[in-house]
Design an enzyme around this catalytic site. Structure first.
Site, mmCIF file in Angstrom:
data_model
loop_
_atom_site.group_PDB
_atom_site.id
_atom_site.type_symbol
_atom_site.label_atom_id
_atom_site.label_comp_id
_atom_site.label_asym_id
_atom_site.label_seq_id
_atom_site.Cartn_x
_atom_site.Cartn_y
_atom_site.Cartn_z
ATOM 1 N N ARG A 85 2.870 -6.080 -15.322
ATOM 2 C CA ARG A 85 3.598 -5.533 -13.958
ATOM 3 C C ARG A 85 3.079 -5.083 -12.759
ATOM 4 N NH1 ARG A 85 8.298 -2.238 -14.773
ATOM 5 N NH2 ARG A 85 7.848 -1.774 -17.043
ATOM 6 N N GLU B 176 13.180 5.024 -30.194
ATOM 7 C CA GLU B 176 12.555 4.400 -29.203
ATOM 8 C C GLU B 176 13.843 3.542 -28.566
ATOM 9 O OE1 GLU B 176 9.676 3.935 -27.727
ATOM 10 O OE2 GLU B 176 9.727 6.186 -28.603
ATOM 11 N N ASN C 74 11.006 11.519 -24.105
ATOM 12 C CA ASN C 74 9.739 12.007 -24.512
ATOM 13 C C ASN C 74 8.509 11.508 -23.608
ATOM 14 O OD1 ASN C 74 7.616 11.450 -25.905
ATOM 15 N ND2 ASN C 74 7.617 10.007 -26.952
ATOM 16 N N ALA D 230 -4.702 1.273 -23.542
ATOM 17 C CA ALA D 230 -5.873 -0.336 -23.761
ATOM 18 C C ALA D 230 -4.461 -1.281 -22.856
ATOM 19 C CB ALA D 230 -5.163 -0.152 -25.024
ATOM 20 N N GLY D 231 -3.364 -0.668 -22.409
ATOM 21 C CA GLY D 231 -2.570 -1.658 -22.576
ATOM 22 C C GLY D 231 -3.221 -2.563 -21.359
ATOM 23 N N TYR E 41 -33.975 -2.598 15.805
ATOM 24 C CA TYR E 41 -34.062 -3.916 15.075
ATOM 25 C C TYR E 41 -34.397 -5.407 15.582
ATOM 26 C CZ TYR E 41 -33.015 -6.918 11.044
ATOM 27 O OH TYR E 41 -32.460 -7.637 10.370
ATOM 28 N N THR F 152 1.563 2.821 -30.114
ATOM 29 C CA THR F 152 0.708 3.773 -29.199
ATOM 30 C C THR F 152 0.532 4.634 -30.855
ATOM 31 O OG1 THR F 152 2.731 5.021 -29.383
ATOM 32 C CG2 THR F 152 2.109 4.359 -27.777
ATOM 33 N N ARG G 216 -21.506 6.952 12.268
ATOM 34 C CA ARG G 216 -21.753 6.020 10.911
ATOM 35 C C ARG G 216 -23.318 7.100 10.243
ATOM 36 N NH1 ARG G 216 -23.989 0.410 12.246
ATOM 37 N NH2 ARG G 216 -24.596 0.370 9.842
ATOM 38 N N ASN H 33 -28.339 12.624 29.387
ATOM 39 C CA ASN H 33 -27.208 11.769 29.890
ATOM 40 C C ASN H 33 -27.191 9.641 29.802
ATOM 41 O OD1 ASN H 33 -23.817 11.866 31.074
ATOM 42 N ND2 ASN H 33 -24.920 9.954 31.536
HETATM 43 C C1 UD1 Z 1 6.114 4.905 -25.279
HETATM 44 C C2 UD1 Z 1 6.998 6.029 -26.054
HETATM 45 C C3 UD1 Z 1 7.872 6.211 -25.428
HETATM 46 C C4 UD1 Z 1 8.059 7.390 -24.318
HETATM 47 C C5 UD1 Z 1 7.049 6.445 -23.166
HETATM 48 C C6 UD1 Z 1 6.960 7.103 -22.133
HETATM 49 C C7 UD1 Z 1 5.983 5.556 -28.607
HETATM 50 C C8 UD1 Z 1 6.293 4.907 -29.262
HETATM 51 N N1 UD1 Z 1 6.786 4.810 -27.510
HETATM 52 O O1 UD1 Z 1 6.837 3.683 -24.681
HETATM 53 O O2 UD1 Z 1 8.746 7.078 -26.642
HETATM 54 O O3 UD1 Z 1 9.280 7.263 -24.109
HETATM 55 O O4 UD1 Z 1 5.831 5.609 -24.032
HETATM 56 O O5 UD1 Z 1 5.904 6.125 -21.071
HETATM 57 O O6 UD1 Z 1 4.518 6.450 -28.573
HETATM 58 N N2 UD1 Z 1 -1.367 2.138 -25.411
HETATM 59 C C9 UD1 Z 1 -2.513 1.676 -26.119
HETATM 60 N N3 UD1 Z 1 -1.865 0.491 -26.728
HETATM 61 C C10 UD1 Z 1 -1.085 0.037 -27.294
HETATM 62 C C11 UD1 Z 1 0.007 0.249 -27.116
HETATM 63 C C12 UD1 Z 1 0.154 1.730 -25.215
HETATM 64 O O7 UD1 Z 1 -3.333 2.091 -25.901
HETATM 65 O O8 UD1 Z 1 -0.872 -0.421 -28.445
HETATM 66 C C13 UD1 Z 1 -1.236 2.482 -23.738
HETATM 67 C C14 UD1 Z 1 -0.596 1.698 -23.095
HETATM 68 O O9 UD1 Z 1 -0.999 1.207 -22.256
HETATM 69 C C15 UD1 Z 1 -0.439 3.230 -22.066
HETATM 70 C C16 UD1 Z 1 0.515 3.748 -23.231
HETATM 71 O O10 UD1 Z 1 -0.220 3.822 -24.466
HETATM 72 O O11 UD1 Z 1 -0.701 4.037 -21.613
HETATM 73 C C17 UD1 Z 1 2.125 3.831 -23.229
HETATM 74 O O12 UD1 Z 1 2.435 2.460 -23.710
HETATM 75 P P1 UD1 Z 1 3.924 1.813 -23.177
HETATM 76 O O13 UD1 Z 1 3.786 0.263 -23.633
HETATM 77 O O14 UD1 Z 1 3.741 2.002 -21.721
HETATM 78 O O15 UD1 Z 1 4.941 2.736 -23.602
HETATM 79 P P2 UD1 Z 1 6.067 2.754 -25.157
HETATM 80 O O16 UD1 Z 1 4.978 2.449 -26.388
HETATM 81 O O17 UD1 Z 1 6.879 1.891 -25.361
#
Ligand code: UD1
Length: 461
Positions: free
Chosen positions: A13, A154, A171, A8-9, A393, A81, A339, A383
């Site tokens: 960046r 965290e 983690n 969902a992120g 065409y 998460t 092609r 040839n």
């Molecule tokens: C999370 C972990 C952290 C770990 C790290 C590894 C938690 C609280 N922390 O960090 O311990 O070292 O991953 O990369 O779990 N995402 C969603 N929805 C949300 C938040 C995140 O779908 O509301 C997805 C993001 O798109 C991404 C993944 O979850 O694919 C991890 O999110 P990100 O924000 O990169 O990691 P952190 O939560 O900071």
């Protein structure tokens, strides 16, 4: 087993309009790599949690959804998460464990995931971890005396604690939630932390409180668990993946001039003694028969090459969805363009600056220099001279050209389709042919050469 893929992120960046998980590694969206790993593991239900760019992600994965292997859950606000996994909960089978994966971590091997799953149990919450020289902003793994994970802290919470900041085990985020109990924990999460997020990592302490085991399973290297947040990381992951593929081919006995200058964005199968020079790109499905040589800088997409054929430097062959077939001991290039649905017979030749589209060359047929052959059937030993084209065409419709066996097309001729050049015909250089020719005869279709004796050049007045 259930699998939840967090996707969902926003990926701020990446500095891109494309949703982060759709950025490609080896020509395939990152989330598709993750999904395919999940399916290889035999997942019965895969739920992708989507937010930013949900429609585009859904569209990119619709083939899997149609198969019923994948469903989607929406997370309109990214509240962490734990909150993300909670959105998937209604679609999961509560009687089965749930593997949590990230859509932006594309390189985790199926072997590593299997080791993690081997640690899963009704009363366990195994977490995939890795040891890093620099733990950066990852969540820190705190182990208890019995070697289990006591808690995950965290970065935001750990940064002011020197002892926690010294920990090198982190983690990866990939873990297996036990059946039944996990739903209860997820619903009980509170955003009581500096970021105000629902941390999935808080489940570890809840699990321990309830007497569950929380084993750590170490990933073999950082690359397997590396998340992609920027184009720099995307490029790094791409190289790791390409080197992996290159080494697999080298191990099978394929000779690569330089594994660091090799790109495979699809499937490549090779028989014995194949040699591939530097900077080639293989896409779609490509098969190289025994002893095939591919020169430097070639791009081959959806191509089947039979034994002994040689593809010379800078050949561009794109089947455009209809496989190109290159017959045994054929020679193609340098600088050839093949092609869709082109079929080159045994020992045929297509040379430099020759474009061939939807055409077949029978055994030993040649077009060695500067030609366009489209919608044509070219007979054996024909040839085609330099500069010839099939005019297929008329601005509205496409027509076919047939060139029968042993015909010879003189340089710079235009064959205006539909037309048949009969068996053994000899077409004089520079002819514009718009009627069928006769077998074993010479056809000349150009202005007759004249000489005006005593002709005076114009002079300035
Ligand atoms: C999370 C972990 C952290 C770990 C790290 C590894 C938690 C609280 N922390 O960090 O311990 O070292 O991953 O990369 O779990 N995402 C969603 N929805 C949300 C938040 C995140 O779908 O509301 C997805 C993001 O798109 C991404 C993944 O979850 O694919 C991890 O999110 P990100 O924000 O990169 O990691 P952190 O939560 O900071």
């Amino acid at each position: 087993m259930n699998v939840v893929i967090l996707a969902a992120g926003k990926g701020t960046r990446m500095k891109s309009d494309l949703p982060k998980v759709l950025h490609a590694v080896a020509g395939k969206p990152m989330v598709e790599h993750v999904l395919q790993a999940a399916l290889q593991l035999g997942a019965t239900r895969v739920v992708a949690v989507l937010g930013h760019g949900a429609e585009r992600v859904q569209d990119a994965l619709k083939a899997y959804a149609q198969d019923g292997k994948l469903s989607f859950a929406m997370q309109t606000e990214q509240l962490g998460t734990g909150h993300a996994v909670l959105q998937a909960l209604p679609a999961l089978n509560p009687a089965e464990p749930t593997l949590v994966m990230y859509g932006d971590v594309p390189l985790t091997s199926v072997d590593t995931l299997k080791r993690l799953l081997a640690a899963a149990a009704k009363d366990a919450l195994p977490v995939l971890t890795v040891e890093l020289a620099d733990a950066g902003q990852y969540g820190r793994i705190v182990r208890s005396a019995d070697g289990q994970i006591e808690r995950i802290v965290e970065f935001t919470e750990a940064r002011n604690d020197a002892a926690l900041m010294q920990l090198r085990e982190i983690n990866t985020g990939i873990m297996v939630l036990p059946p039944e109990r996990a739903g209860h924990w997820l619903r009980a999460l509170k955003p009581a932390n500096a970021k105000g997020e629902f941390y999935l990592t808080d489940l570890v302490e809840m699990a321990r409180r309830d007497g569950f085991k929380t084993p750590a399973v170490l990933a073999p290297n950082e690359a397997e668990v590396e998340g992609v947040h920027s184009k720099v990381e995307l490029a790094r992951v791409e190289r790791v993946y390409q080197l992996r593929q290159a080494h697999a081919l080298l191990t099978q006995g394929v000779e690569l001039a330089d594994p660091a200058r090799f790109d495979l964005r699809g499937e490549l199968t090779c028989e014995a003694d194949v040699r591939i020079d530097i900077n080639c790109i293989f896409e779609g499905r490509v098969h190289l028969g025994a002893g095939v040589q591919v020169g430097p800088g070639c791009v081959l997409k959806d191509v089947r090459v039979d034994a002994g054929a040689v593809i010379k430097a800078y050949t561009f062959a794109d089947g455009e969805g209809e496989t190109i077939e290159i017959g045994p001991s054929a020679q193609v290039g340098p600088f050839a363009r093949l092609r869709s649905a082109t079929k080159l017979g045994a020992k045929s030749r297509v040379g430099n600056f020759v474009e061939v589209k939807k055409s077949s060359f029978a055994e030993g047929a040649k077009a060695n220099h500067l030609a366009y052959v489209g919608d044509a059937q070219v007979g054996a030993r024909v040839n085609i001279g330099a500069g010839c084209i099939t005019a297929n065409y008329d601005g509205v419709n496409k027509f076919k050209t047939t060139i029968e066996d042993d015909a010879f097309i003189g340089s710079n001729s235009v064959l205006v389709a539909p037309v048949t050049i009969a068996q053994g015909s000899f077409v004089a250089a520079g002819s514009a042919i718009n009627k069928n020719t006769e077998a074993e005869a010479l056809t000349i279709a150009r202005a007759k050469q004249q000489t005006l004796k005593g002709w005076k050049r114009p002079k300035k007045a």
